[in-house]
Design a protein around this motif. Structure first.
Motif, PDB file in Angstrom:
ATOM      1  N   GLY A  95      39.098  37.298  32.181  1.00 41.24           N
ATOM      2  CA  GLY A  95      40.186  36.864  33.181  1.00 41.24           C
ATOM      3  C   GLY A  95      39.907  37.565  34.264  1.00 41.24           C
ATOM      4  O   GLY A  95      39.488  38.715  34.331  1.00 41.24           O
ATOM      5  N   LEU A  96      40.425  37.202  35.495  1.00 41.22           N
ATOM      6  CA  LEU A  96      40.257  37.841  36.892  1.00 41.22           C
ATOM      7  C   LEU A  96      41.511  37.581  37.419  1.00 41.22           C
ATOM      8  O   LEU A  96      42.090  36.418  37.492  1.00 41.22           O
ATOM      9  N   VAL A 129      25.466  26.462  34.154  1.00 40.58           N
ATOM     10  CA  VAL A 129      26.665  26.208  34.525  1.00 40.58           C
ATOM     11  C   VAL A 129      26.685  26.827  36.032  1.00 40.58           C
ATOM     12  O   VAL A 129      25.963  27.676  36.227  1.00 40.58           O
ATOM     13  N   THR A 130      27.494  26.198  36.748  1.00 45.93           N
ATOM     14  CA  THR A 130      27.647  26.596  38.230  1.00 45.93           C
ATOM     15  C   THR A 130      29.199  26.809  38.505  1.00 45.93           C
ATOM     16  O   THR A 130      29.999  26.223  38.163  1.00 45.93           O
ATOM     17  N   PHE A 163      32.401  36.325  45.495  1.00 41.41           N
ATOM     18  CA  PHE A 163      31.188  36.368  44.501  1.00 41.41           C
ATOM     19  C   PHE A 163      31.761  36.294  43.012  1.00 41.41           C
ATOM     20  O   PHE A 163      31.447  35.719  42.330  1.00 41.41           O
ATOM     21  N   ILE A 164      32.875  37.318  42.746  1.00 45.25           N
ATOM     22  CA  ILE A 164      33.088  37.747  41.397  1.00 45.25           C
ATOM     23  C   ILE A 164      33.931  36.467  40.987  1.00 45.25           C
ATOM     24  O   ILE A 164      33.908  35.887  39.753  1.00 45.25           O
ATOM     25  N   LYS A 165      34.748  35.724  41.822  1.00 52.85           N
ATOM     26  CA  LYS A 165      35.430  34.380  41.558  1.00 52.85           C
ATOM     27  C   LYS A 165      34.606  33.252  41.261  1.00 52.85           C
ATOM     28  O   LYS A 165      34.650  32.736  40.305  1.00 52.85           O
ATOM     29  N   TYR A 177      34.532  31.512  37.700  1.00 52.62           N
ATOM     30  CA  TYR A 177      34.436  29.985  37.530  1.00 52.62           C
ATOM     31  C   TYR A 177      33.410  29.475  36.680  1.00 52.62           C
ATOM     32  O   TYR A 177      33.650  28.389  35.854  1.00 52.62           O
ATOM     33  N   ALA A 178      32.120  29.763  36.800  1.00 51.98           N
ATOM     34  CA  ALA A 178      31.161  29.608  36.093  1.00 51.98           C
ATOM     35  C   ALA A 178      31.362  29.912  34.610  1.00 51.98           C
ATOM     36  O   ALA A 178      30.950  28.858  33.966  1.00 51.98           O
TER      37      ALA A 178
END
Length: 288
Positions: A147-148, A193-194, A245-247, A251-252
């Protein structure tokens, strides 16, 4: 004595009047700046009704029930009563989680949190610049959950606490797979995955067992907290912007369950929704 400044008090014979009175002496009667306890508005230590008067106890709730969780949503009530056995049931039916205590209930002993970045942000106002602090916090159990959370506040500690709560509400499952031969525990992402946020695009590529995490330090932290041991990564865009970047990595990782691979083609029986299964329990009025 009739001479001025002779050091003796001037006393009127008729009214017995003493003109040399100190502020502290006056304060004893009406508050003032002394220790008097009258009804004045003085700054003294007295016990009267003045502003600087006696002490009154502060309000607030006191007792041993401060940390008792009282759920306010249907899902929270079902979790607390033990009607839902695991967090996977919540993900299976895509039930939105609105209480961080639900995540604590299932993952409290395993959950780890990491402050990824704290950055100051400014807003121009009529009185000048207003500075606040933006915190990025990641939580994970190193076993397929990540989680972020992002929170902005005027104080660093408040921003971190809010970001931890937001990260718990954003916990998502991470699917893991194999590179090559299927043996042992899953160790890498199941497919390429992207994830994208802003101009930053991150691509995660499966890697052989023993490769490790080929990524930046921030990417290694996130993938380790998600439970991935081996992975290649490819990044494009302005990856120096740590927040985006961390988001993008988050998401990936979250997109791993969005790809339907052949081993998931088998038909599964549709189970009743927890709200429908326990409708009689939810119909009862909650006693707090």
């Amino acid at each position: 004595c009739s001479r001025p400044h002779c050091g003796k008090e001037l006393t009127s014979n008729n009214n017995n009047y003493n003109p040399i009175i100190t502020m502290s002496a006056e304060g004893e009667g009406r508050g003032g700046f002394g220790r008097g306890g009258g009804r004045g508005r003085g700054r003294g230590r007295g016990g009267g009704r003045g502003r600087g008067g006696g002490g009154g106890g502060g309000g607030g709730r006191r007792g041993g029930d401060e940390n008792v969780w009282v759920p306010v949503t249907k899902l929270g009530r079902l979790v607390k009563e033990g009607k839902i056995g695991s967090i996977e049931e919540i993900f299976l039916f895509s039930i939105p989680v609105k209480e961080a205590e639900i995540i604590d209930y299932f993952l409290k002993d395993k959950l780890q949190d990491e402050v990824m970045k704290i950055m100051p942000v400014q807003k121009q106002s009529s009185a000048g610049q207003r500075t606040r602090f933006k915190a990025f916090v990641a939580v994970g159990d190193t076993n397929g959950h990540i989680g972020l959370g992002v929170k902005c506040s005027s104080e660093v500690a408040t921003a971190i606490r809010g970001a931890i709560t937001a990260a718990k509400l954003n916990v998502a499952p991470v699917r893991r797979g194999y590179w090559g031969r299927i043996s042992g525990l899953p160790h890498t992402v199941p497919c390429k995955v992207t994830g994208k946020c802003g101009s930053v695009s991150v691509r995660l590529i499966p890697a052989p067992r023993g490769t490790g995490l080929v990524a930046s330090p921030a990417g290694k932290k996130l993938m380790h907290m998600a439970g991935i041991d081996d992975c290649y990564s490819s990044t494009t865009g302005h990856s120096r912007t740590m927040g985006n970047f961390i988001k993008a990595i988050f998401y990936a990782l979250r997109a791993t369950y969005g790809y339907l691979s052949p081993e998931l083609w088998k038909e599964n029986a549709l189970l009743p929704h927890p709200y429908q299964e326990h409708t009689d329990f939810l119909a009862k009025k909650q006693i707090r």
